[in-house]
Scaffold this motif. Sequence first.
Motif: not given
Length: 345
Positions: A114-119
């Motif tokens: 997944i390139r993102g989704g840190e939140k």
Amino acid sequence: MHELTFVNPVEQENWNNLLLNTAGCSFFHTADWADVLSRSYNYQPLYLCKKKDDKLDCLLPIMEVASPLTGKRGASLPFTDCCEPLVVDRDQFQELISRAIELGRKRKWRYLEIRGGEKYLAEEKPAQIFWGHELDLSCGEQQLSSGLRASTRRNIKKAQNEKVEVQISTSQNALKEFCRLNVMTRREHGLPPQPYQFFQNLYDRVIARNKGFLVTASVSGQIIAANVYLHFDKEVIYKYGASDRKYQHLRANNLVMWEAIKWSSENGFQQMTFGRTEQEHQGLMQFKAGWGAKQYRICYYKYDFKGNEFVSESGSIHPTIKNIFSKLPASALRTLGRILYRHMG
């Protein structure tokens, strides 16, 4: 479509219109980018989403990469700087991830990236961490100019004084010149260039349809630098840059970027993003920050199906391999890029 389902956006007639009504979308969520990736590398689009009225209620774009060299996995999305899941809350995100992991088990993936989704994945360890930069274009040219770092302004002036000429274009010739320079730049970085067919697909499916543009810089008729920009809705993305190092002293790269920023602002775009930057590339981070862009963190997450957990990785190519690539002739590098890239997504 009121339940979660896997779709191919290329086959959805109104996909981009749905995105326009969905908060947080970018060019990388579009059917155009999915089309380029699947045509270039034969990846299978498996976009997990739920439609509600005239928008997407949630979306996790996934491409299946099936490689005999590097294994079978899911990526959201390959060769994409950042592709945030489009969700309204943590529960919706967890529902998407659970379904994606369920699909991965069925299809025997090695991992899901997944390139993102840190939140929503802040409690998990990132596989890799990069930096992104974002510039507000809505303030107009005068304020954009005043936001430049002094050294950036001097470099722009240097290029202008050296009679560097800049052209904004959607021409096939500009693409060819970019690809020529890209081989040189990738060689300097110790990497093979992306396949020419990828850039041709990007041209045919995106740039020729006025969803992107090229900016070239030339001296005495010789093109010495070129950038590729993509856009969707109110955002422009600086995606690729290449130049001839022999002319570095002319600071053409600075003038190319400045003209792209001005053109984007004049044509109603609200923001420009500058892709991702590895943490160790301080020079590139300084270049991007010099435009007045705000820096933010981009985390990649990798779910390993064997260990049933998110794992970290180095992600970098060994210096010895880079050294070998940097000494190969351009023809050999182009061949390697054509063979290897689809296995690397």
